[in-house]
Design an enzyme around this catalytic site. Structure first.
Site, short mmCIF file in Angstrom:
data_model
loop_
_atom_site.label_atom_id
_atom_site.label_comp_id
_atom_site.label_asym_id
_atom_site.label_seq_id
_atom_site.Cartn_x
_atom_site.Cartn_y
_atom_site.Cartn_z
N ALA A 66 -54.60 -22.16 51.95
CA ALA A 66 -55.50 -22.71 52.95
C ALA A 66 -56.31 -23.85 52.33
O ALA A 66 -56.29 -24.06 51.12
CB ALA A 66 -56.44 -21.63 53.48
N GLY A 112 -52.32 -18.64 52.30
CA GLY A 112 -51.88 -18.82 53.67
C GLY A 112 -50.48 -19.38 53.78
O GLY A 112 -49.78 -19.12 54.76
N GLU A 115 -48.31 -16.44 53.52
CA GLU A 115 -48.47 -15.67 54.76
C GLU A 115 -47.70 -16.32 55.90
O GLU A 115 -47.15 -15.63 56.77
CB GLU A 115 -49.96 -15.54 55.09
CG GLU A 115 -50.68 -14.60 54.13
CD GLU A 115 -52.17 -14.56 54.33
OE1 GLU A 115 -52.70 -13.48 54.65
OE2 GLU A 115 -52.82 -15.62 54.19
N GLU A 135 -55.98 -14.80 46.72
CA GLU A 135 -57.28 -14.75 47.39
C GLU A 135 -58.36 -14.01 46.61
O GLU A 135 -59.54 -14.37 46.67
CB GLU A 135 -57.13 -14.12 48.78
CG GLU A 135 -56.52 -15.06 49.83
CD GLU A 135 -55.00 -15.06 49.83
OE1 GLU A 135 -54.41 -15.65 50.75
OE2 GLU A 135 -54.40 -14.47 48.90
#
Length: 258
Positions: A66, A112, A115, A135
């Site tokens: 992200a 992300g 993901e 993370e």
């Protein structure tokens, strides 16, 4: 439809969605996530599209996480809304799509970005890919479905090790874990993704969609009931009658998606 952070190409029934932030290692800021959701929904609504490939621009990254700068001002409610919106509009929309979606992982797939790949139905990795969920190094946990989808794919213990250590793994390790389906040389990554997608696209599209729904129901408590319902519904389709007739007649079926 134009996008700021995506390149979209259509070829032989395949929609290619390329995240185009190469200078940022294709990091998933909020605009990019919104555009991915919009592009996926448009492709699913397009009758000329039978499958989707998602990849990143350049050779370095599929999507390297992200955009962390966007997290700086968030409180708990802001984090909740960010995760909820992304799950509903992007990640769940991909996972629950009625057309096959393949992630072609061409480098770093972190946070992300991993993901996003996990939400796709099939994952193919370049041999130079590196995958991970870092993370916890930021004091966070995966918030776009990583704790759930990774656990389903590789099991609780291995998922916990990846998430808690925040270590990256190689494409070969990801293949061994069952995190990716195939590993290829970088220059044939998209060719392999297209090859698999074209094979799926030659099958009965309504049955493909039903199979995705049934597989998604695995482990939910009603997976077998979903499978039975989807199996039964197939018998109301012209494609099932065509497939059975073609098998009996020893010819190739001509599926219409009806």
């Amino acid at each position: 439809m134009s996008f700021q952070n995506l390149n979209i190409q259509h070829q032989k029934g395949i929609c290619h969605i390329t995240i185009n932030r190469e200078s940022k290692l294709n990091a998933l800021n909020q605009l990019t996530l919104t555009e991915i959701g919009t592009a996926v929904k448009a492709a699913l609504a397009n009758s000329e599209v039978s499958g989707i490939i998602i990849t990143g621009a350049g050779a370095k990254a599929f999507a390297a996480g992200a955009d962390i700068a966007e997290f700086a001002q968030l409180d708990a409610e802001g984090g909740r809304l960010m995760a909820q919106n992304a799950q509903h509009n992007v990640f769940n929309a991909i996972e629950q799509a009625n057309k096959p979606i393949i992630a072609a992982i061409n480098g770093f797939a972190l946070g992300g970005g991993l993901e996003l790949a996990l939400a796709c139905h099939i994952r193919i990795a370049s041999a130079n890919a590196r995958l991970g969920l870092p993370e916890v190094t930021l004091g966070l946990i995966p918030g776009y479905g990583g704790t759930q989808r990774l656990t389903r794919l590789i099991g609780r213990g291995r998922a916990l090790e990846m998430i808690l250590t925040a270590d990256m793994i190689t494409a070969a390790q990801a293949l061994e874990l069952g995190l990716v389906n195939h590993v290829t040389a970088p220059d044939v990554l998209l060719t392999k993704a297209e090859e698999i997608l074209e094979k799926i696209m030659s099958r009965a599209p309504l049955a493909v969609a039903a199979a995705i729904r049934a597989v998604n129901a695995a482990g939910t408590g009603n997976g077998f009931d979903t499978e039975i319902s989807e199996f039964a519904a197939c018998f109301n389709t012209a494609d099932t009658r065509e497939g059975i007739s073609a098998f009996i007649d020893k010819r190739n079926p001509d599926f219409k998606g009806e």
